[in-house]
Design an enzyme around this catalytic site. Structure first.
Site, PDB file in Angstrom:
ATOM      1  N   LYS A 209     -36.520 -20.612  18.581  1.00 15.82           N
ATOM      2  CA  LYS A 209     -36.569 -21.082  19.970  1.00 15.82           C
ATOM      3  C   LYS A 209     -35.093 -21.243  20.293  1.00 15.82           C
ATOM      4  O   LYS A 209     -34.136 -21.166  19.393  1.00 15.82           O
ATOM      5  CB  LYS A 209     -37.017 -22.659  19.743  1.00 15.82           C
ATOM      6  CG  LYS A 209     -36.566 -23.445  18.390  1.00 15.82           C
ATOM      7  CD  LYS A 209     -37.392 -24.709  17.935  1.00 15.82           C
ATOM      8  CE  LYS A 209     -36.690 -25.428  16.856  1.00 15.82           C
ATOM      9  NZ  LYS A 209     -37.572 -26.548  16.394  1.00 15.82           N
TER      10      LYS A 209
ATOM     11  N   ARG B 104     -43.824 -37.666  17.194  1.00 14.13           N
ATOM     12  CA  ARG B 104     -43.424 -36.809  18.386  1.00 14.13           C
ATOM     13  C   ARG B 104     -44.933 -36.573  19.072  1.00 14.13           C
ATOM     14  O   ARG B 104     -45.494 -36.872  19.905  1.00 14.13           O
ATOM     15  CB  ARG B 104     -42.534 -35.905  18.199  1.00 14.13           C
ATOM     16  CG  ARG B 104     -41.161 -36.613  17.656  1.00 14.13           C
ATOM     17  CD  ARG B 104     -40.067 -35.433  17.587  1.00 14.13           C
ATOM     18  NE  ARG B 104     -40.549 -33.993  16.939  1.00 14.13           N
ATOM     19  CZ  ARG B 104     -39.709 -33.609  16.824  1.00 14.13           C
ATOM     20  NH1 ARG B 104     -38.107 -33.300  16.847  1.00 14.13           N
ATOM     21  NH2 ARG B 104     -40.172 -32.165  16.223  1.00 14.13           N
TER      22      ARG B 104
ATOM     23  N   TYR C 196      -3.532 -33.437  23.205  1.00 11.81           N
ATOM     24  CA  TYR C 196      -3.875 -34.842  24.208  1.00 11.81           C
ATOM     25  C   TYR C 196      -3.873 -36.047  23.226  1.00 11.81           C
ATOM     26  O   TYR C 196      -4.764 -36.005  22.075  1.00 11.81           O
ATOM     27  CB  TYR C 196      -5.087 -34.623  24.731  1.00 11.81           C
ATOM     28  CG  TYR C 196      -5.055 -33.428  25.600  1.00 11.81           C
ATOM     29  CD1 TYR C 196      -4.174 -33.601  26.858  1.00 11.81           C
ATOM     30  CD2 TYR C 196      -5.765 -32.144  25.779  1.00 11.81           C
ATOM     31  CE1 TYR C 196      -4.300 -32.577  27.790  1.00 11.81           C
ATOM     32  CE2 TYR C 196      -5.736 -31.271  26.934  1.00 11.81           C
ATOM     33  CZ  TYR C 196      -5.085 -31.484  27.763  1.00 11.81           C
ATOM     34  OH  TYR C 196      -4.871 -30.434  28.746  1.00 11.81           O
TER      35      TYR C 196
ATOM     36  N   MET D 108      -9.982 -27.826  25.531  1.00 14.26           N
ATOM     37  CA  MET D 108     -11.025 -27.024  26.016  1.00 14.26           C
ATOM     38  C   MET D 108     -10.885 -25.485  25.583  1.00 14.26           C
ATOM     39  O   MET D 108     -11.979 -24.873  25.232  1.00 14.26           O
ATOM     40  CB  MET D 108     -11.113 -27.078  27.565  1.00 14.26           C
ATOM     41  CG  MET D 108     -12.132 -26.254  28.295  1.00 14.26           C
ATOM     42  SD  MET D 108     -12.226 -26.138  29.980  1.00 14.26           S
ATOM     43  CE  MET D 108     -12.529 -27.828  30.623  1.00 14.26           C
TER      44      MET D 108
HETATM   45  C1  LIG Z   1     -37.747 -26.128  14.877  1.00 17.18           C
HETATM   46  C2  LIG Z   1     -39.004 -26.286  14.229  1.00 17.18           C
HETATM   47  C3  LIG Z   1     -38.996 -25.727  13.030  1.00 17.18           C
HETATM   48  C4  LIG Z   1     -37.999 -25.120  12.263  1.00 17.18           C
HETATM   49  O1  LIG Z   1     -37.071 -26.203  11.935  1.00 17.18           O
HETATM   50  P1  LIG Z   1     -35.921 -25.793  11.009  1.00 17.18           P
HETATM   51  O2  LIG Z   1     -35.480 -27.313  10.308  1.00 17.18           O
HETATM   52  O3  LIG Z   1     -34.674 -25.131  11.680  1.00 17.18           O
HETATM   53  O4  LIG Z   1     -36.535 -24.923   9.668  1.00 17.18           O
HETATM   54  C5  LIG Z   1     -40.288 -25.871  12.429  1.00 17.18           C
HETATM   55  N1  LIG Z   1     -41.449 -26.302  13.172  1.00 17.18           N
HETATM   56  C6  LIG Z   1     -41.380 -26.815  14.321  1.00 17.18           C
HETATM   57  C7  LIG Z   1     -42.558 -27.381  15.079  1.00 17.18           C
HETATM   58  C8  LIG Z   1     -40.050 -26.995  15.015  1.00 17.18           C
HETATM   59  O5  LIG Z   1     -39.965 -27.443  16.167  1.00 17.18           O
END
Ligand SMILES: *Cc1c(COP(=O)(O)O)cnc(C)c1O
Length: 368
Positions: A35, A130, A256, A304
């Site tokens: 993801k 969630r 800055y 930046m």
């Molecule tokens: C992002 C995610 C993972 C992986 O999590 P990590 O801590 O990066 O290993 C696993 N399961 C779900 C449902 C996630 O959203």
């Protein structure tokens, strides 16, 4: 010429970290979680290093399509399932497996016309609060899904809130095990932290683990444990060069807000990397950085396009340093020295996940 900043994705390190996960869970299959564009690495860039996984998991349907376009014919799992009814058409067409976490998703499935029954992962809210059905409502959701001709196989899924910390996973395991004990099907529970810390328990390993951050070389439980402790290799290097050197005297300030004041003569370097590249502006004076592979510290505020770094350790060692010297913000320097993203994230008050995802578009990336 473009600015000297660039990121490198290390294919061999991705492969190494995947093998490290396999060592923890030799009897489980591994979802490579890609993801957020493979945690900022780029799905296409990370693919070669991760194609040894048993499947790819992500949130976004467009990312699932990209994985199919790369030629991946194995399992793909949408971790949050579909967002609207027509997403199911893509699932049918591309053979995507998808999570089902709410009644609305079951309604959409019930109305979906398909020749190909879907494989779904029924998500339990075992305490994270969630996504997912509570343990009390889980069985009814399973019965509804099980009665649908659009569904062939049902697997079971939950997600841990504290696999990296002191609260642990026992309370969620108890809820999950009780509600699923007599249901037939595969199970997936563990993220990276659970995979490394709790997988001596076969029920925690399940049939599939969902490995994210660990594949990208960071400790899921930093600072309790480091990437080195877990035997992980950095998969992303962010490097640049020095653009200038300044000689400070006592009382001189840097950058800055003048929040760094030299207490004596000090040589600093100015490096071509800033928050516009995804380097966190919150990194304070003292944040580690490598110059020519030698560990030193940031001084003054991140701008930046530039950061300022203390060159004292190099000068004390009698090393040449100046315009064009290599600066490694994280990852692996040319001399092999490693600075983990965890070590940069912590002083910035954040986690490695956020830093990788925030690598800016303007940074050119190469794969090696
Ligand atoms: C992002 C995610 C993972 C992986 O999590 P990590 O801590 O990066 O290993 C696993 N399961 C779900 C449902 C996630 O959203």
């Amino acid at each position: 010429m473009p600015r000297p900043i660039h990121a490198t994705i290390h294919t061999a390190a991705l492969h190494h970290n995947l093998e490290r996960v396999r060592k923890s869970v030799p009897d489980a299959k591994v979802w490579a979680v890609v993801k957020a564009n493979a945690y900022g690495h780029g799905i296409e860039r990370a693919y070669e290093g991760l194609r040894g996984a048993d499947g790819f998991a992500m949130i976004d349907l467009a990312e699932a399509e990209r994985v199919r376009q790369l030629g991946w014919r194995g399992p793909i799992l949408l971790l949050e399932g579909v967002f609207e009814a027509r997403d199911l058409e893509l699932c049918s067409r591309l053979g995507l497996w998808h999570a089902v976490h709410c009644d609305e998703q079951i309604d959409m499935l019930a109305a979906h016309k398909t020749q190909v029954p879907h494989r779904v992962f029924l998500k339990m809210n075992s305490g994270m609060n969630r996504l997912g059905f509570t343990p009390q409502r889980y069985r009814a959701a399973w019965a509804r899904l099980n009665a649908l001709p659009q569904v062939d196989e049902i697997s079971f899924m939950t997600h841990f809130s504290d696999a990296d910390g002191p609260r642990g996973i026992a309370h969620q395991m108890a809820a999950f095990n009780e509600a699923t004990a007599d249901l037939p099907g595969e199970r997936t529970l563990s993220n990276s932290a659970a995979t490394l810390r709790h997988s001596s328990d076969a029920a925690v390993r399940g049939d599939w683990v969902r490995a994210g951050i660990v594949l990208y070389g960071n400790a899921p439980d930093h600072p309790e444990n480091t990437a080195g402790h877990w035997g992980l290799a950095p998969t992303m290097t962010l490097a640049t060069k020095l653009l200038a050197v300044q000689q400070l005297q006592a009382g001189d300030t840097v950058g800055y807000g003048s929040n760094f004041v030299a207490d004596g003569p000090l040589t600093i370097g100015v490096a071509a990397c800033g928050y516009g590249d995804g380097y966190p502006r919150h990194c304070p004076t003292g944040t580690p950085v490598l110059v020519n592979g030698v560990r030193t510290r940031l001084v003054g505020r991140v701008s930046m396009d530039m950061v300022t770094v203390d060159l004292t350790p190099l000068l004390q060692a009698g090393m040449e340093v100046g315009f064009g010297s290599e600066v490694t913000l994280w990852g692996r320097a040319s001399n092999g020295a490693v600075l983990t993203i965890d070590e940069v994230a912590e002083p910035a008050g954040t986690v490695s996940w956020e830093l990788m995802c925030a690598l800016a578009q303007r940074v050119p990336v190469t794969v090696e």
